[in-house]
Write a protein that holds these residues in place. Structure first.
Motif, short mmCIF file in Angstrom:
data_model
loop_
_atom_site.label_atom_id
_atom_site.label_comp_id
_atom_site.label_asym_id
_atom_site.label_seq_id
_atom_site.Cartn_x
_atom_site.Cartn_y
_atom_site.Cartn_z
N ARG A 55 0.98 -1.32 0.10
CA ARG A 55 0.09 -0.15 0.13
C ARG A 55 0.95 1.37 -0.11
NH1 ARG A 55 -5.08 0.57 -1.09
NH2 ARG A 55 -5.62 -1.08 -0.08
N PHE A 56 1.86 1.08 0.75
CA PHE A 56 2.62 2.47 0.82
C PHE A 56 3.68 2.49 -0.34
CE2 PHE A 56 2.22 2.07 5.49
CZ PHE A 56 1.94 3.53 5.94
N VAL A 57 4.22 1.26 -0.94
CA VAL A 57 5.16 1.45 -2.16
C VAL A 57 4.21 2.05 -3.41
CG1 VAL A 57 6.08 -0.03 -3.69
CG2 VAL A 57 6.36 -0.45 -1.40
N SER A 58 2.77 1.79 -3.17
CA SER A 58 2.05 2.21 -4.49
C SER A 58 2.06 3.79 -4.41
CB SER A 58 0.80 1.57 -4.37
OG SER A 58 -0.06 1.89 -3.34
N VAL A 59 2.17 4.41 -3.23
CA VAL A 59 2.22 5.80 -3.13
C VAL A 59 3.33 6.66 -3.61
CG1 VAL A 59 1.61 7.51 -1.38
CG2 VAL A 59 0.40 5.69 -1.28
N PHE A 60 4.49 5.81 -2.99
CA PHE A 60 5.90 6.67 -3.32
C PHE A 60 6.38 6.50 -4.53
CE2 PHE A 60 5.25 6.11 1.41
CZ PHE A 60 5.10 7.26 1.86
N GLU A 61 7.45 7.59 -4.82
CA GLU A 61 8.26 7.29 -5.91
C GLU A 61 9.49 6.48 -5.30
OE1 GLU A 61 7.69 8.21 -9.21
OE2 GLU A 61 5.79 9.16 -8.58
N THR A 62 9.94 5.78 -6.35
CA THR A 62 11.31 4.81 -5.94
C THR A 62 12.30 5.66 -5.33
OG1 THR A 62 11.83 4.86 -8.11
CG2 THR A 62 10.33 3.09 -7.51
N SER A 63 12.53 6.82 -5.62
CA SER A 63 13.78 7.39 -5.25
C SER A 63 13.66 7.79 -3.53
CB SER A 63 13.75 8.91 -6.07
OG SER A 63 12.51 9.78 -5.84
N GLN A 64 12.35 7.62 -3.12
CA GLN A 64 12.23 7.87 -1.66
C GLN A 64 12.93 6.93 -0.49
OE1 GLN A 64 7.81 9.23 -2.03
NE2 GLN A 64 8.87 10.47 -0.53
N ASN A 65 13.28 5.85 -1.17
CA ASN A 65 13.84 4.68 -0.51
C ASN A 65 14.69 3.89 -1.23
OD1 ASN A 65 14.34 2.03 1.24
ND2 ASN A 65 13.29 3.14 2.84
N PRO A 66 15.98 3.74 -1.07
CA PRO A 66 17.06 2.91 -1.90
C PRO A 66 16.43 1.45 -2.36
CG PRO A 66 18.03 3.28 0.04
CD PRO A 66 16.75 4.17 0.11
N LEU A 68 13.46 0.53 -2.62
CA LEU A 68 12.35 0.63 -3.77
C LEU A 68 13.09 0.89 -5.30
CD1 LEU A 68 9.82 2.62 -1.70
CD2 LEU A 68 10.04 0.16 -1.61
N LYS A 69 14.04 1.56 -5.34
CA LYS A 69 14.78 1.76 -6.70
C LYS A 69 15.10 0.92 -7.56
CE LYS A 69 17.79 5.47 -8.22
NZ LYS A 69 18.90 6.26 -7.95
N LYS A 70 14.56 0.87 -8.61
CA LYS A 70 14.71 -0.31 -9.83
C LYS A 70 16.30 0.29 -10.21
CE LYS A 70 10.89 -2.56 -11.15
NZ LYS A 70 10.00 -2.66 -12.22
N ARG A 71 17.32 -0.58 -10.43
CA ARG A 71 18.32 -0.07 -11.19
C ARG A 71 18.81 -1.08 -12.32
NH1 ARG A 71 20.93 -0.37 -5.66
NH2 ARG A 71 21.93 -2.46 -6.16
N GLU A 72 19.52 -0.56 -13.37
CA GLU A 72 20.06 -1.43 -14.24
C GLU A 72 20.50 -2.53 -13.88
OE1 GLU A 72 22.85 -1.77 -18.38
OE2 GLU A 72 22.98 0.27 -17.00
N VAL A 73 19.75 -3.75 -14.16
CA VAL A 73 20.55 -5.08 -13.68
C VAL A 73 21.84 -5.66 -14.28
CG1 VAL A 73 19.86 -7.32 -13.19
CG2 VAL A 73 17.89 -5.62 -13.08
N ASP A 193 10.90 -12.57 -6.43
CA ASP A 193 11.78 -11.33 -6.38
C ASP A 193 11.81 -10.85 -5.03
OD1 ASP A 193 11.99 -11.26 -8.85
OD2 ASP A 193 10.67 -9.73 -9.26
N PHE A 194 12.75 -10.41 -4.25
CA PHE A 194 13.02 -9.88 -3.11
C PHE A 194 13.44 -8.45 -2.92
CE2 PHE A 194 15.45 -9.53 1.01
CZ PHE A 194 14.69 -9.80 1.80
N LEU A 195 14.33 -8.15 -3.71
CA LEU A 195 14.87 -6.73 -3.91
C LEU A 195 14.91 -6.36 -5.14
CD1 LEU A 195 17.40 -6.17 -0.77
CD2 LEU A 195 14.90 -5.37 -0.84
N PRO A 196 14.75 -5.14 -5.72
CA PRO A 196 13.98 -4.08 -4.90
C PRO A 196 12.56 -4.43 -4.77
CG PRO A 196 14.28 -3.49 -7.19
CD PRO A 196 14.93 -5.00 -7.10
#
Length: 304
Positions: A55-66, A68-73, A193-196
Motif C-alpha cells: 500500500r505504501f509502495v504504491s504511493v511513493f516514488e522509488t527515489s524515496q527509499n533505496p 524501492l529503486k530499480k536499477r539497471e540489472v 523477487d526480494f529486492l527491489p
C-alpha cells in the motif's frame, strides 16, 4: 544358488535399515507438526505486513527509499534455500536443478560483464555450489541453519547480508528460490523477487504524475517515516516465512521418503523370505534325494 547364510544376513540387514527408516519417519512427523504450526501462525502476519508495505509502495516514488529503486540489472543475487540434511527424497535436488535453470536463464539477460552471486542457506546447497561453482560466486553461506530451531538472529544475519549487498551495489536484483509447503505430499518450488520491492497493487496516476492508491488514508507520522520503519520488519518477516516454509516442506518430504523406504523394505523382506524358503526347500529336497540314493546303493550292495 545363494547360500542360506548370505540370505539370512541380507534379511537381518534390511530389517535393521527398516527400523531406522521407521524411526526417522516418526521423528520427521513430530518435527513436521511443530513446523506446520509455526508456518500456519506466521502466514497471516506475513501476508498482512506485505499488504501494508505494498500500500505504501504504491504511493511513493522509488527515489524515496533505496530499497524501492530499480536499477539497471548487471549483477543478480540469488538466495538458495535448501536443507542441511539429506534423506528427504528429491527435495534438495529439485531446488538445485531449479537454481541451475534460473542461472542459465539470467545469464542470457545480463550484460557480458554481469555476475550472478549466490547466498546459500542450508548445507546441501552450499556444499553443491562450493564444489560446482561453474563461474558462480558464493557471496555468503549459512550452513546449519536448519539443524536447530530457526531463530530471529539467523534471519537478521541473512537479511543484513542480503540488504547490505543490494545497497552497496554487489547486486542490483535479489531473487529467492525455496520450497513452499503445500501439504504433506506436495511441496512447490517458488522463485520470487526480494529486492527491489516493486508495487503489486493497482494505483491511480493523476495528470500531475503523483501516484495515489485506490483508497487514500491519513497517516500519522508521515507515510515515509512509517515505511522506513516497517521495511526492515517486512524483510525480516519475508525471510522468516521462507525459512519456515522450507523447513516444513523438508520435514514433509523426509516423512514421505522414509515412509516409502519402509514400504520398500517390507517388499524386499517378502522377496528375501520367499527366496530363503525356496532355497531351504531345495536344499532339503537335495538332501532327501541323496539319502534315498545312498539307501538304494546300500540295498543293492547287500543284495549282491
Amino acid at each position: 544358488m545363494p547360500a542360506l547364510r548370505d540370505i539370512r544376513r541380507r534379511i537381518n540387514a534390511v530389517r535393521s535399515i527398516q527400523k531406522i527408516t521407521k524411526a526417522m519417519k516418526m521423528v520427521a512427523a513430530a518435527r513436521l507438526r511443530r513446523a506446520q504450526e509455526r508456518i500456519i501462525s506466521a502466514r497471516p502476519y506475513a501476508k498482512r505486513i506485505e499488504e501494508i508495505i505494498q500500500r505504501f509502495v504504491s504511493v511513493f516514488e522509488t527515489s524515496q527509499n533505496p530499497l524501492l529503486k530499480k536499477r539497471e540489472v548487471k549483477n543478480i543475487g540469488i538466495v538458495v534455500v535448501t536443507a542441511d540434511r539429506g534423506l528427504c527424497g528429491s527435495f534438495n535436488t529439485n531446488i538445485i536443478r531449479a537454481v541451475l535453470n534460473l542461472i542459465e536463464k539470467r545469464k542470457k539477460e545480463l550484460p557480458p560483464d554481469g555476475k550472478i552471486k549466490l547466498i546459500c542457506v542450508g548445507k546441501k546447497g552450499y556444499d553443491y555450489f562450493s564444489r560446482h561453482r561453474k563461474g558462480i560466486e558464493i557471496f555468503a553461506g549459512y550452513p546449519g541453519v536448519f539443524k536447530r530451531t530457526i531463530e530471529i538472529s539467523d534471519v537478521r544475519e541473512i537479511m543484513s547480508k542480503v540488504v547490505g549487498g543490494f545497497l552497496s551495489g554487489e547486486f542490483d536484483k535479489v531473487e529467492i528460490v525455496y520450497n513452499e509447503f503445500k501439504s504433506i505430499v506436495q511441496q512447490r518450488i517458488v522463485i520470487e523477487d526480494f529486492l527491489p520491492i516493486v508495487p503489486k497493487f493497482e494505483a491511480v496516476k493523476p495528470s500531475k504524475g503523483v501516484k495515489v492508491p485506490l483508497v487514500e488514508y491519513i497517516y500519522e507520522p508521515a507515510p515515509i517515516e512509517i515505511l522506513n520503519s516497517l521495511l526492515p520488519k517486512y524483510l525480516e518477516t519475508h525471510i522468516l516465512r521462507v525459512l519456515l516454509e522450507s523447513n516444513a516442506a523438508e520435514q514433509a518430504a523426509r516423512m514421505t521418503a522414509m515412509d516409502n523406504a519402509t514400504e520398500n523394505a517390507n517388499e524386499l523382506l517378502r522377496d528375501l523370505q520367499l527366496l530363503f524358503n525356496k532355497t531351504r526347500q531345495a536344499l532339503i529336497t537335495k538332501e532327501m534325494l541323496e539319502i534315498a540314493g545312498g539307501a538304494e546303493a546300500l540295498r543293492k550292495a547287500g543284495a549282491s
